[in-house]
Scaffold this active site. Structure first.
Site, mmCIF file in Angstrom:
data_model
loop_
_atom_site.group_PDB
_atom_site.id
_atom_site.type_symbol
_atom_site.label_atom_id
_atom_site.label_comp_id
_atom_site.label_asym_id
_atom_site.label_seq_id
_atom_site.Cartn_x
_atom_site.Cartn_y
_atom_site.Cartn_z
ATOM 1 N N LYS A 1 0.828 -1.204 0.000
ATOM 2 C CA LYS A 1 0.000 0.000 0.000
ATOM 3 C C LYS A 1 0.865 1.258 0.000
ATOM 4 O O LYS A 1 0.682 2.160 -0.824
ATOM 5 C CB LYS A 1 -0.910 0.016 1.228
ATOM 6 C CG LYS A 1 -1.703 1.312 1.400
ATOM 7 C CD LYS A 1 -2.521 1.313 2.658
ATOM 8 C CE LYS A 1 -1.732 1.745 3.867
ATOM 9 N NZ LYS A 1 -1.945 3.145 4.268
ATOM 10 N N ASN A 2 1.823 1.335 0.925
ATOM 11 C CA ASN A 2 2.631 2.548 1.051
ATOM 12 C C ASN A 2 3.515 2.778 -0.166
ATOM 13 O O ASN A 2 3.823 3.919 -0.501
ATOM 14 C CB ASN A 2 3.466 2.488 2.335
ATOM 15 C CG ASN A 2 2.611 2.639 3.584
ATOM 16 O OD1 ASN A 2 1.480 3.122 3.518
ATOM 17 N ND2 ASN A 2 3.142 2.214 4.710
ATOM 18 N N ARG B 1 -3.305 10.613 4.521
ATOM 19 C CA ARG B 1 -2.115 11.435 4.653
ATOM 20 C C ARG B 1 -1.231 11.404 3.405
ATOM 21 O O ARG B 1 -0.563 12.390 3.081
ATOM 22 C CB ARG B 1 -1.302 10.981 5.864
ATOM 23 C CG ARG B 1 -2.039 11.048 7.179
ATOM 24 C CD ARG B 1 -1.084 11.163 8.340
ATOM 25 N NE ARG B 1 -0.312 12.401 8.261
ATOM 26 C CZ ARG B 1 -0.691 13.559 8.770
ATOM 27 N NH1 ARG B 1 -1.863 13.653 9.380
ATOM 28 N NH2 ARG B 1 0.065 14.620 8.659
ATOM 29 N N CYS C 1 -5.324 9.740 9.876
ATOM 30 C CA CYS C 1 -5.396 8.839 11.024
ATOM 31 C C CYS C 1 -5.055 9.608 12.285
ATOM 32 O O CYS C 1 -4.682 10.766 12.242
ATOM 33 C CB CYS C 1 -4.460 7.640 10.845
ATOM 34 S SG CYS C 1 -2.736 8.094 10.604
ATOM 35 N N ARG D 1 2.427 14.171 12.610
ATOM 36 C CA ARG D 1 3.122 13.946 11.336
ATOM 37 C C ARG D 1 3.260 15.258 10.550
ATOM 38 O O ARG D 1 2.670 15.424 9.471
ATOM 39 C CB ARG D 1 2.368 12.933 10.471
ATOM 40 C CG ARG D 1 2.231 11.559 11.085
ATOM 41 C CD ARG D 1 2.007 10.531 9.999
ATOM 42 N NE ARG D 1 1.408 9.322 10.501
ATOM 43 C CZ ARG D 1 1.157 8.263 9.755
ATOM 44 N NH1 ARG D 1 1.440 8.269 8.476
ATOM 45 N NH2 ARG D 1 0.601 7.182 10.259
ATOM 46 N N PRO D 2 4.022 16.217 11.066
ATOM 47 C CA PRO D 2 4.072 17.536 10.436
ATOM 48 C C PRO D 2 4.667 17.497 9.037
ATOM 49 O O PRO D 2 5.433 16.615 8.686
ATOM 50 C CB PRO D 2 4.957 18.345 11.387
ATOM 51 C CG PRO D 2 5.781 17.330 12.100
ATOM 52 C CD PRO D 2 4.911 16.118 12.233
ATOM 53 N N MET D 3 4.306 18.529 8.258
ATOM 54 C CA MET D 3 4.771 18.649 6.878
ATOM 55 C C MET D 3 6.058 19.460 6.774
ATOM 56 O O MET D 3 6.532 19.726 5.666
ATOM 57 C CB MET D 3 3.683 19.328 6.042
ATOM 58 C CG MET D 3 2.506 18.453 5.694
ATOM 59 S SD MET D 3 2.917 17.281 4.387
ATOM 60 C CE MET D 3 3.175 18.382 2.982
ATOM 61 N N ASP D 4 6.655 19.875 7.894
ATOM 62 C CA ASP D 4 7.767 20.814 7.819
ATOM 63 C C ASP D 4 8.972 20.247 7.081
ATOM 64 O O ASP D 4 9.700 20.992 6.412
ATOM 65 C CB ASP D 4 8.167 21.294 9.222
ATOM 66 C CG ASP D 4 8.654 20.164 10.123
ATOM 67 O OD1 ASP D 4 7.994 19.121 10.150
ATOM 68 O OD2 ASP D 4 9.682 20.334 10.795
ATOM 69 N N ASP E 1 4.828 0.388 12.117
ATOM 70 C CA ASP E 1 3.559 -0.161 11.621
ATOM 71 C C ASP E 1 3.336 -1.617 12.022
ATOM 72 O O ASP E 1 2.300 -2.198 11.692
ATOM 73 C CB ASP E 1 3.477 -0.034 10.096
ATOM 74 C CG ASP E 1 3.061 1.362 9.663
ATOM 75 O OD1 ASP E 1 2.620 2.148 10.514
ATOM 76 O OD2 ASP E 1 3.182 1.669 8.463
ATOM 77 N N ILE F 1 8.605 6.613 16.933
ATOM 78 C CA ILE F 1 8.284 7.245 15.647
ATOM 79 C C ILE F 1 7.074 8.180 15.759
ATOM 80 O O ILE F 1 7.130 9.342 15.370
ATOM 81 C CB ILE F 1 8.026 6.180 14.560
ATOM 82 C CG1 ILE F 1 9.191 5.185 14.495
ATOM 83 C CG2 ILE F 1 7.809 6.855 13.209
ATOM 84 C CD1 ILE F 1 10.523 5.784 14.120
ATOM 85 N N ARG G 1 -8.446 0.199 4.890
ATOM 86 C CA ARG G 1 -7.476 1.113 4.278
ATOM 87 C C ARG G 1 -6.157 0.409 3.989
ATOM 88 O O ARG G 1 -5.395 0.852 3.135
ATOM 89 C CB ARG G 1 -7.214 2.313 5.204
ATOM 90 C CG ARG G 1 -8.378 3.298 5.323
ATOM 91 C CD ARG G 1 -8.004 4.473 6.218
ATOM 92 N NE ARG G 1 -6.671 4.963 5.892
ATOM 93 C CZ ARG G 1 -5.713 5.170 6.793
ATOM 94 N NH1 ARG G 1 -5.926 4.916 8.069
ATOM 95 N NH2 ARG G 1 -4.532 5.630 6.418
#
Length: 422
Positions: free
Chosen positions: A22-23, A94, A118, A123-126, A308, A330, A400
């Site tokens: 999936k990922n 995400r 989720c 889980r920042p986008m920086d 995961d 994580i 998902r």
């Protein structure tokens, strides 16, 4: 809403085919935005997240056709009609943020909603943003959307990530394929999904070296062409089904499985007393006699123990002999499955990023609720080892990331069924 009913029945015996990752597929699909020629993915998983990414790409003007019962995705982005990734689609997943780099590289402009997906942390986008800015992009956050521009085109740069983020590595590598000059990405993620993405981009004409290591070098090219690429096997599905015979007993063949996809995880399972054997078709996993031994686990970026698989490992440790400590490094908020396992008789104490699990001889079935994708399957695994019936509700999370989980487990003798909601 649907729920899953599991009755603890005893040892498993049979084989399970491992689906495409999936990922990996969610990163490969946006790569179509980098070229005006067709990109075809084979061995694609049939999951709701894949359908969400399909909807997102189609909203941007890409053509996406699902063939061979969803196993093949034929995509073409010859005409991008929209450069805005809308919140109503992005909030569902995400990985939607992975269209940002390709759109910037191809069109020089993108507007992408901040993602949802989720409840396991911010889980920042920086890291994504700073990497793309290093390539020359100007990015501003307005009304929940990232407005990104590269009017003069992207330019190669030396980028060092403060954290080996998988998503940021994917976004930056895709963007850099069409940047002018050389990009050197340091502290890059090393996951198999990154390696798979680079192999696909290379098949499309990208010039990339170093995938699978901490430094990836990308020489920008003028354009990418079409390609056909097989999606790598899903290592998280693989690890999940490796735990099934470990927790329930028995022996299961996992078709397409490879130890190199999960080196640290396989070491921990072996230390716990699980037999893992390579075969001509994949891996054979068995637990024949006695209880599993407790082992300590610390989640780390690849090649360390995957975050995961932490929830699934916790379920296994609930019935192990001894005391185990699981440390989550994580994501925050990723022990939400612990209270649900405790409803089944597990002995778990959570203190911040650590969970101490004292194994019990047998769990007891109970009604439980899934809080996220991996938590949902951990409760199903626990149900395989529990006395009586376990009913897992809110399994839309499950869909998902796992296709036909009840069919795959029941084919190995598990007593499991889906109860359709009203």
């Amino acid at each position: 809403m649907d729920s899953i009913l599991v009755r603890g029945k005893g040892p498993l015996k049979g084989s399970i085919p491992i689906a495409g990752a999936k990922n990996a597929c969610l990163a490969l699909m946006p790569a179509t935005l980098l070229s005006d020629e067709p990109l075809t993915l084979t061995n694609a998983p049939r999951l709701s997240d894949i359908r969400t990414m399909t909807t997102l790409l189609q909203s941007l003007g890409a053509e996406v056709t699902s063939m061979q019962d969803g196993r093949v995705l034929a995509m073409s982005s010859h005409d991008l009609t929209n450069l805005t990734a809308d919140y109503d689609i992005v909030r569902k997943m995400r990985a939607s943020n992975l269209v940002l780099g390709p759109l910037l590289a191809r069109a020089g402009h993108a507007v992408v909603s901040l993602p949802g997906g989720c409840a396991i942390g911010a889980r920042p986008m920086d890291i994504h943003i700073s990497g793309l800015e290093a390539l020359g992009a100007r990015i501003e956050l307005k009304d929940g959307y990232l407005h990104a521009e590269a009017p003069g085109g992207l330019k190669g740069a030396v980028i060092e990530q403060r954290f080996a983020s998988v998503g940021a590595t994917e976004n930056i590598v895709m963007a850099a394929t069409l940047a002018k000059g050389t990009t050197v990405l340091k502290n890059a993620a090393r996951e198999p999904e990154i390696v798979d993405l680079v192999r696909c981009l290379r098949a499309m004409g990208a010039a990339i070296e170093g995938e699978g290591t901490a430094t990836i070098t990308i020489e920008g090219v003028d354009r990418l062409h079409g390609a056909t690429h097989p999606v790598v096997a899903d290592r998280i599905e693989l690890g999940t089904y490796m735990i099934a015979p470990a927790i329930a007993g028995g022996e299961v063949d996992l078709i397409g499985g490879r130890i190199d996809l999960l080196p640290a995880f396989c070491e921990k399972l072996a230390a716990a007393g699980v037999s893992i054997t390579e075969t001509d078709t994949g891996l054979r996993v068995a637990r024949r006699n006695g209880r599993i031994r407790a082992v300590d686990v610390k989640t780390e970026v690849f090649p360390g123990f995957p975050t995961d698989l932490q929830a699934q490992m916790m379920a296994l440790m609930c019935t192990a002999e001894g005391v185990s400590v699981l440390e989550e490094t994580i994501f925050e908020n990723r022990f939400m499955h612990a209270p649900e396992l405790m409803r089944m008789g597990a002995r778990i104490e959570v203190h911040g990023g650590h969970a101490t699990v004292t194994g019990v001889e047998r769990l007891k079935g109970a009604p439980v609720m899934a809080t996220d994708l991996r938590a949902s399957v951990s409760l199903i695994l626990a149900g395989l080892a529990a006395e009586g019936e376990t009913v897992v509700s809110r399994v839309y999370h499950l869909d998902r990331g796992y296709e036909r989980v009840e069919d795959k487990l029941s084919a190995c003798g598990a007593d499991i069924e889906r109860i359709r909601g009203e």
